[in-house]
Motif scaffolding. Structure first.
Motif, PDB file in Angstrom:
ATOM      1  N   LEU A   1      -7.996  -1.532  -0.955  1.00 15.74           N
ATOM      2  CA  LEU A   1      -8.136  -0.168  -0.969  1.00 15.74           C
ATOM      3  C   LEU A   1      -8.209   0.251  -2.393  1.00 15.74           C
ATOM      4  O   LEU A   1      -8.876   1.257  -2.719  1.00 15.74           O
ATOM      5  CB  LEU A   1      -7.222   0.764   0.017  1.00 15.74           C
ATOM      6  N   SER A   2      -7.263  -0.424  -3.172  1.00 14.32           N
ATOM      7  CA  SER A   2      -6.941  -0.005  -4.549  1.00 14.32           C
ATOM      8  C   SER A   2      -8.529  -0.167  -5.518  1.00 14.32           C
ATOM      9  O   SER A   2      -8.545   0.355  -6.432  1.00 14.32           O
ATOM     10  CB  SER A   2      -5.835  -0.786  -5.161  1.00 14.32           C
ATOM     11  N   LYS A   3      -9.197  -0.806  -4.847  1.00 16.83           N
ATOM     12  CA  LYS A   3     -10.801  -1.232  -5.729  1.00 16.83           C
ATOM     13  C   LYS A   3     -11.567  -0.035  -5.655  1.00 16.83           C
ATOM     14  O   LYS A   3     -12.433   0.179  -6.648  1.00 16.83           O
ATOM     15  CB  LYS A   3     -11.287  -2.509  -4.953  1.00 16.83           C
ATOM     16  N   LYS A   4     -11.794   0.583  -4.327  1.00 17.62           N
ATOM     17  CA  LYS A   4     -12.686   1.372  -4.278  1.00 17.62           C
ATOM     18  C   LYS A   4     -12.487   2.949  -3.809  1.00 17.62           C
ATOM     19  O   LYS A   4     -13.254   3.781  -3.678  1.00 17.62           O
ATOM     20  CB  LYS A   4     -13.836   0.793  -3.410  1.00 17.62           C
ATOM     21  N   TYR A   5     -11.055   3.041  -3.385  1.00 17.11           N
ATOM     22  CA  TYR A   5     -10.411   4.310  -2.798  1.00 17.11           C
ATOM     23  C   TYR A   5      -9.648   5.010  -3.802  1.00 17.11           C
ATOM     24  O   TYR A   5      -9.070   4.612  -4.451  1.00 17.11           O
ATOM     25  CB  TYR A   5      -9.925   3.851  -1.542  1.00 17.11           C
ATOM     26  N   ASP A   6      -9.475   6.532  -3.411  1.00 17.96           N
ATOM     27  CA  ASP A   6      -8.952   7.418  -4.342  1.00 17.96           C
ATOM     28  C   ASP A   6      -7.489   7.461  -4.069  1.00 17.96           C
ATOM     29  O   ASP A   6      -6.784   8.008  -4.611  1.00 17.96           O
ATOM     30  CB  ASP A   6      -9.819   8.655  -4.125  1.00 17.96           C
ATOM     31  N   GLY A   7      -7.087   7.074  -2.773  1.00 14.57           N
ATOM     32  CA  GLY A   7      -5.787   7.357  -2.288  1.00 14.57           C
ATOM     33  C   GLY A   7      -5.400   6.593  -1.057  1.00 14.57           C
ATOM     34  O   GLY A   7      -6.516   6.342  -0.263  1.00 14.57           O
ATOM     35  N   ILE A   8      -4.114   6.114  -0.718  1.00  9.50           N
ATOM     36  CA  ILE A   8      -3.698   5.770   0.538  1.00  9.50           C
ATOM     37  C   ILE A   8      -2.764   6.526   1.193  1.00  9.50           C
ATOM     38  O   ILE A   8      -1.970   7.035   0.476  1.00  9.50           O
ATOM     39  CB  ILE A   8      -3.152   4.130   0.279  1.00  9.50           C
ATOM     40  N   ILE A   9      -2.725   6.661   2.641  1.00  7.95           N
ATOM     41  CA  ILE A   9      -1.692   7.155   3.490  1.00  7.95           C
ATOM     42  C   ILE A   9      -1.217   5.957   4.302  1.00  7.95           C
ATOM     43  O   ILE A   9      -1.907   5.269   4.994  1.00  7.95           O
ATOM     44  CB  ILE A   9      -2.576   8.259   4.273  1.00  7.95           C
ATOM     45  N   HIS A  10       0.033   6.078   4.296  1.00  9.57           N
ATOM     46  CA  HIS A  10       0.849   4.962   5.024  1.00  9.57           C
ATOM     47  C   HIS A  10       1.468   5.718   6.223  1.00  9.57           C
ATOM     48  O   HIS A  10       2.337   6.555   5.936  1.00  9.57           O
ATOM     49  CB  HIS A  10       1.684   4.172   4.215  1.00  9.57           C
TER      50      HIS A  10
END
Length: 354
Positions: free
Chosen positions: A286-295
């Motif tokens: 996700l770090s390649k193309k996304y703006d944020g992550i929710i766990h």
């Protein structure tokens, strides 16, 4: 005595599960009533205090089903503490005075086809092994097609022009899928609805915000348990990516574990249990193309607690914002929304700055 089968909720997967049970048993099949705050209150009241919250939701589902007249309960099992749910829940329900038959589909973390067939054969003596296999595989394709459509929906629903257009079409799709008794008709319906979902009018900017959801499987897939997180993100005009679905858990996971371990070798030397390794790998992707992550996870989920420091390290190395939500029966919706809004402001500001 009239036999009525019921089972716990897990997102919209009650649709194919209901289809499977109805086809195999020819009995009345009632999914549990829709999850509400009352469901969680019932489950919490009779559960051990330190048990994870999916257990409490499941127990609340069972109690509501039994109160509505169900007398046969079905539980899956397998994986982390979920493998112990069936035995403990059955004991609690019998101590509460309920009378019912209890079916556990997965033992020792594996589905044993002959054992499952014999279980359903006891409920439906006319059930042939061919009919059992045929229905079982159609249900797998049912789930697979549902999950494929959901991927399309998550990319587009946050930008729909006509409110609830995706939701209404999805409900119609489930109705048509449930009428299919052959692979060809099911595949035809899938292709038809895939086209229709892509034709729904949307107004999506080229450089929209994109957020990935990772974490424990129940809070990822059961919308009520995460306070309808995906709906909240869609209302903010965000494209959503979620890896965990039933297709992944049933067959994709075992095919990709070695690959994920190789790709995360800088951070992980072993699998961490449950979906711990998977979520480290997903953070990398996700770090390649996304703006944020929710766990997301239930409070006290041991595999995710072990994975979180590693996930934080990966997110820090890759410079991607991440927020952690831990849910229990005391979690406040207002608190979740406040943190989610702050996270939205952060990723929006970062994107605009870039």
């Amino acid at each position: 005595m009239r036999k009525i089968i019921s089972f716990p909720h897990l997102g919209n997967y009650f649709v194919p599960v209901k289809y499977l049970l109805k086809q195999l048993t020819n009995l009345d099949v009632w999914e549990s009533p829709p999850i509400t705050k009352k469901t969680l209150e019932l489950g919490s009241k009779y559960s051990p205090n330190d048990v994870c919250i999916p257990f409490k939701y499941n127990l609340g589902n069972f109690i509501e089903s039994l109160e509505n007249g169900a007398n046969i309960l079905v539980q899956a099992g397998g994986g982390c503490r979920y493998r112990y749910y069936a035995e403990v829940q059955e004991k609690i329900l019998r101590d509460l005075g309920y009378e019912f038959d209890f079916i556990k589909l997965i033992s020792k973390d594996k589905i044993h086809i002959l054992e499952v067939y014999n279980t359903f054969k006891n409920l439906n003596p006319k059930l042939s092994f061919f009919k059992f296999l045929h229905t079982f595989f159609i249900t797998l394709f049912f789930i697979y097609y549902m999950d494929k459509i959901d991927i399309i929906i998550r990319k587009r629903v946050g930008f729909e022009v006509k409110k609830n257009s995706f939701k209404k079409l999805k409900e119609k799709m489930y109705q048509d899928f449930s009428k299919c008794n052959h692979f060809t008709t099911l595949s035809f319906q899938y292709l038809k609805y895939k086209k229709q979902f892509k034709q729904l009018e949307i107004k999506k900017p080229k450089n929209c915000l994109k957020v990935g959801i990772i974490g424990e499987l129940y809070t990822s897939m059961e919308e009520f348990s995460s306070y309808f997180l995906e709906e909240q993100l869609a209302s903010m005009n965000i494209e959503v990516k979620r890896y965990t679905d039933l297709s992944y858990l049933l067959w994709k996971k075992r095919l990709t574990t070695k690959y994920m371990l190789f790709k995360t070798r800088k951070y992980c030397k072993y699998t961490l249990g449950a979906d711990g390794l998977d979520n480290v790998y997903r953070t990398l992707m996700l770090s390649k193309k996304y703006d944020g992550i929710i766990h997301t996870k239930p409070f006290g989920c041991t595999p995710e607690v072990g994975a979180i420091p590693i996930i934080k390290k990966v997110a820090n190395d890759k410079n991607i914002p991440i927020i952690f939500f831990s849910y229990d029966c005391e979690t406040s919706k207002e608190g979740i929304n406040t943190r989610l809004e702050a996270f939205y402001d952060l990723i929006k500001f970062r994107k605009e700055t870039k």
